[in-house]
Design a protein around this motif. Structure first.
Motif, PDB file in Angstrom:
ATOM      1  N   ALA A  94      -7.553   5.127   8.061  1.00 66.45           N
ATOM      2  CA  ALA A  94      -7.031   3.514   8.086  1.00 66.45           C
ATOM      3  C   ALA A  94      -5.703   3.523   7.396  1.00 66.45           C
ATOM      4  O   ALA A  94      -5.083   1.978   8.399  1.00 66.45           O
ATOM      5  CB  ALA A  94      -7.767   2.968   6.459  1.00 66.45           C
ATOM      6  N   ILE A 154      -3.844  -0.253   9.857  1.00 68.45           N
ATOM      7  CA  ILE A 154      -2.547  -1.444   9.013  1.00 68.45           C
ATOM      8  C   ILE A 154      -1.886  -0.859   9.014  1.00 68.45           C
ATOM      9  O   ILE A 154      -0.609  -1.885   9.787  1.00 68.45           O
ATOM     10  CB  ILE A 154      -3.376  -0.628   7.224  1.00 68.45           C
ATOM     11  N   HIS A 213      -7.186  -6.561   8.497  1.00 66.78           N
ATOM     12  CA  HIS A 213      -7.596  -6.044   7.550  1.00 66.78           C
ATOM     13  C   HIS A 213      -9.080  -5.980   7.352  1.00 66.78           C
ATOM     14  O   HIS A 213      -9.448  -4.905   7.120  1.00 66.78           O
ATOM     15  CB  HIS A 213      -7.321  -6.438   6.344  1.00 66.78           C
ATOM     16  N   VAL A 261      -9.987  -2.306   9.044  1.00 69.41           N
ATOM     17  CA  VAL A 261      -9.379  -1.387   7.629  1.00 69.41           C
ATOM     18  C   VAL A 261     -10.233  -1.196   7.443  1.00 69.41           C
ATOM     19  O   VAL A 261     -10.450  -0.453   5.884  1.00 69.41           O
ATOM     20  CB  VAL A 261      -8.193  -1.860   7.534  1.00 69.41           C
ATOM     21  N   GLU A 262     -10.779  -2.848   6.074  1.00 76.35           N
ATOM     22  CA  GLU A 262     -11.944  -2.313   4.992  1.00 76.35           C
ATOM     23  C   GLU A 262     -12.663  -1.827   5.277  1.00 76.35           C
ATOM     24  O   GLU A 262     -13.175  -1.190   4.922  1.00 76.35           O
ATOM     25  CB  GLU A 262     -12.009  -3.980   5.215  1.00 76.35           C
ATOM     26  N   LEU A 291     -12.910   1.800   6.263  1.00 77.93           N
ATOM     27  CA  LEU A 291     -12.757   2.248   4.933  1.00 77.93           C
ATOM     28  C   LEU A 291     -13.592   2.822   3.896  1.00 77.93           C
ATOM     29  O   LEU A 291     -14.064   3.984   3.568  1.00 77.93           O
ATOM     30  CB  LEU A 291     -11.562   1.535   3.838  1.00 77.93           C
ATOM     31  N   GLN A 339     -11.448  -1.788  -3.013  1.00 73.75           N
ATOM     32  CA  GLN A 339     -10.169  -3.081  -2.295  1.00 73.75           C
ATOM     33  C   GLN A 339      -8.708  -2.430  -3.110  1.00 73.75           C
ATOM     34  O   GLN A 339      -7.822  -2.950  -3.013  1.00 73.75           O
ATOM     35  CB  GLN A 339     -10.699  -4.012  -3.511  1.00 73.75           C
ATOM     36  N   GLU A 368      -7.286   0.604  -2.891  1.00 70.91           N
ATOM     37  CA  GLU A 368      -6.709   1.287  -1.622  1.00 70.91           C
ATOM     38  C   GLU A 368      -6.368   0.537  -0.267  1.00 70.91           C
ATOM     39  O   GLU A 368      -5.635   0.523   0.013  1.00 70.91           O
ATOM     40  CB  GLU A 368      -7.936   2.439  -1.202  1.00 70.91           C
ATOM     41  N   LEU A 369      -7.397  -0.514   0.160  1.00 69.75           N
ATOM     42  CA  LEU A 369      -6.868  -1.100   0.656  1.00 69.75           C
ATOM     43  C   LEU A 369      -6.054  -2.584   0.474  1.00 69.75           C
ATOM     44  O   LEU A 369      -4.355  -2.335   1.143  1.00 69.75           O
ATOM     45  CB  LEU A 369      -8.313  -2.740   0.995  1.00 69.75           C
TER      46      LEU A 369
END
Length: 509
Positions: free
Chosen positions: A226, A230, A236, A239-240, A243, A253, A255-256
């Motif tokens: 991830a 990013i 995003h 990436v989410e 994750l 959220q 970590e994002l």
């Protein structure tokens, strides 16, 4: 540009997540990059003690070993062409690691791992088929390219994929695989040395293709981290999704948020090698140089590269020397496994301290025995020979649960995203540089220092243990994108870094 983190004394916020099968399998496949590195370390020391190999490629060493009865025990293997065979890999790896940095940053961790596996595969084929010393050394150069790319990308990949609370467990798996590679090489050397006809060394060199094939094929199916996604994209949502798959939970959220913040800083940095020399990154720069340097001057290469040669020096036969190397390989692998289990409980600093004292004591005793019992000619008694073997096993255990795995773990977890690929490249390059220097000079040093070589490396162990005690803060359980916190709170580094301009609000994490 002044970037960094201003933090409070609050503990680092831990992310949601658990160990998933997806992450475990991905990290296991990537960690085979450690097997190719370890296999090469073990195999080169073994084949250079095999008489048919020496007779074909290094006739001067063979003649000196068998015909010159006046030469010192410590000087039989002192030949620069022979050491070039071992150390040529590390110069090519050093150069390759800087190219790997650009590939890792621009295209991701996965392509670097793939290039590493493919290059090592080609080098192993060339080495097994070598008909002259030039072909042999060119094969070593290709192996170096493979190891350079793998060592640059694999520790980063594992540290980014692993849950923060278990990062030590996962990343030490890389050194565990290095140990498996060394042990496998020692076992294969022990078996191929017994093949009649003197061609067993070809099997030893060619078998490196097995782990290289696993890494190359496995890399085709690896997911990208991830952090890397990013860094190279503004998607995003993608990436989410990754994750959630990695962590096995829907709420990612926190970590994002940290990844988005790290990425926004990273994308303002066009030249990470220029940025890493700035004041705010001074702790990471110092560690990227000091840790791999210290790892190489522990003296581990005395054991890893030249264990069979060293055991022959103290009077053991060819077969007994190779078997002794197998024993040290078993001890190292078991000790690294123990380190995997305890590193996230005890922490990095305690393991560094324990290993340092253990290595120092065993090196001092080995040096003392060789100084008093082994002269320039003849050997030492079998009892003392096996006592040296036991002490070397104690030394290997100390290294294998401290500087061995932690020398890879700590650098891979301390860099901010914007300098991560550059920092890891410096770590790998410095490691290769001093591996080359130690490998190229060890046989010469053994000839001139004799037993004093163990006291030489013991002195460095004292220095590196003091360095860790004074200057390395604890990194266990700290999320990788919140790692700047530990430097800002350290008694020494907080003054070096100075005031930072960018503030990260911990409440959003």
């Amino acid at each position: 540009m002044a970037v960094g983190v201003a933090v409070s004394n609050e503990p680092a916020v831990l992310y949601n997540g658990r160990i998933t099968v997806f992450v475990a399998v991905s990290c296991m496949v990537a960690a085979t990059g450690g097997i190719i590195f370890g296999y090469d370390i073990g195999i080169s020391g073994g084949v250079t003690s095999m008489e048919p190999f020496l007779k074909k490629f290094f006739r001067d060493v063979y003649d000196k070993m068998n015909e010159d009865t006046k030469i010192s025990n410590y000087c039989k293997y002192d030949n620069q062409l022979l050491t070039l065979f071992t150390s040529s890999l590390y110069i090519s790896g050093l150069v390759a690691s800087f190219f790997a940095s650009s590939v890792t940053r621009a295209f991701g961790r996965k392509p670097s791992i793939l290039v590493g596996g493919a290059s090592f595969l080609a080098g192993s084929a060339l080495g097994g088929a070598a008909s002259n010393v030039y072909m042999l050394i060119f094969g070593r150069i290709l192996l170096g390219v493979g190891v350079g790319f793998a060592n640059q990308s694999v520790p980063l990949y594992i540290s980014e994929m692993a849950p923060p609370r278990h990062r030590g467990l996962f990343n030490n798996g890389f050194q565990f695989c290095v140990g498996i590679g060394v042990l496998s090489a020692n076992l294969i050397n022990y078996g191929t040395e017994k093949i009649e006809g003197g061609w067993g060394w070809r099997i030893s060199l060619a078998m490196a293709a097995v782990p290289a094939s696993i890494l190359t094929v496995g890399a085709l199916f690896l997911p990208e981290t991830a952090n890397s996604l990013i860094q190279r994209s503004d998607d995003h949502e993608k990436v989410e999704t990754m994750l959630r798959r990695i962590r096995g939970v829907n709420d990612v959220q926190a970590e994002l948020n940290d990844l988005v913040k790290a990425s926004s800083i990273s994308k303002t940095v066009d030249h990470p090698f220029r940025n890493i020399i700035q004041r705010e990154y001074r702790p990471q720069l110092v560690m990227s140089i000091a840790i791999p340097f210290f790892q190489q001057v522990t003296g581990i290469n005395v054991i890893s590269f030249y264990a069979p040669v060293l055991f022959r020096t103290i009077g053991l036969g060819e077969s007994a020397s190779l078997l002794s190397a197998v024993v040290t390989g078993v001890v190292g692998t078991i000790s690294t496994f123990i380190s995997m289990l305890v590193v996230d409980k005890l922490g990095r600093r305690k393991l560094f301290m324990i290993g340092g004292f253990q290595m120092l004591a065993s090196q001092a005793m080995v040096g003392g025995i060789m100084a008093s019992k082994l002269g320039d000619h003849g050997g030492i008694s079998q009892a003392y020979g096996y006592l040296v073997l036991v002490l070397i096993c104690i030394y290997v255990a100390g290294f294998a649960w401290s500087w061995g795995p932690l020398g890879w773990l700590v650098p891979s977890e301390i860099y901010p995203l914007e300098i991560r690929s550059a920092g890891q490249s410096i770590t790998v390059a410095v490691g290769f540089l001093f591996t080359f220097l130690v490998a190229q000079t060890f046989l010469l040093m053994l000839c001139h220092f004799k037993s004093g070589i163990f006291f030489f490396f013991g002195g460095w162990v004292v220095i590196m243990t003091a360095f860790v005690y004074l200057l390395l803060p604890e990194t266990k359980n700290v999320p990788i994108e919140q790692m700047n916190k530990i430097w800002r709170e350290h008694w020494f580094w907080k003054n070096v870094m100075g005031e930072m301009d960018v503030h990260i609000d911990k409440t959003e994490a």
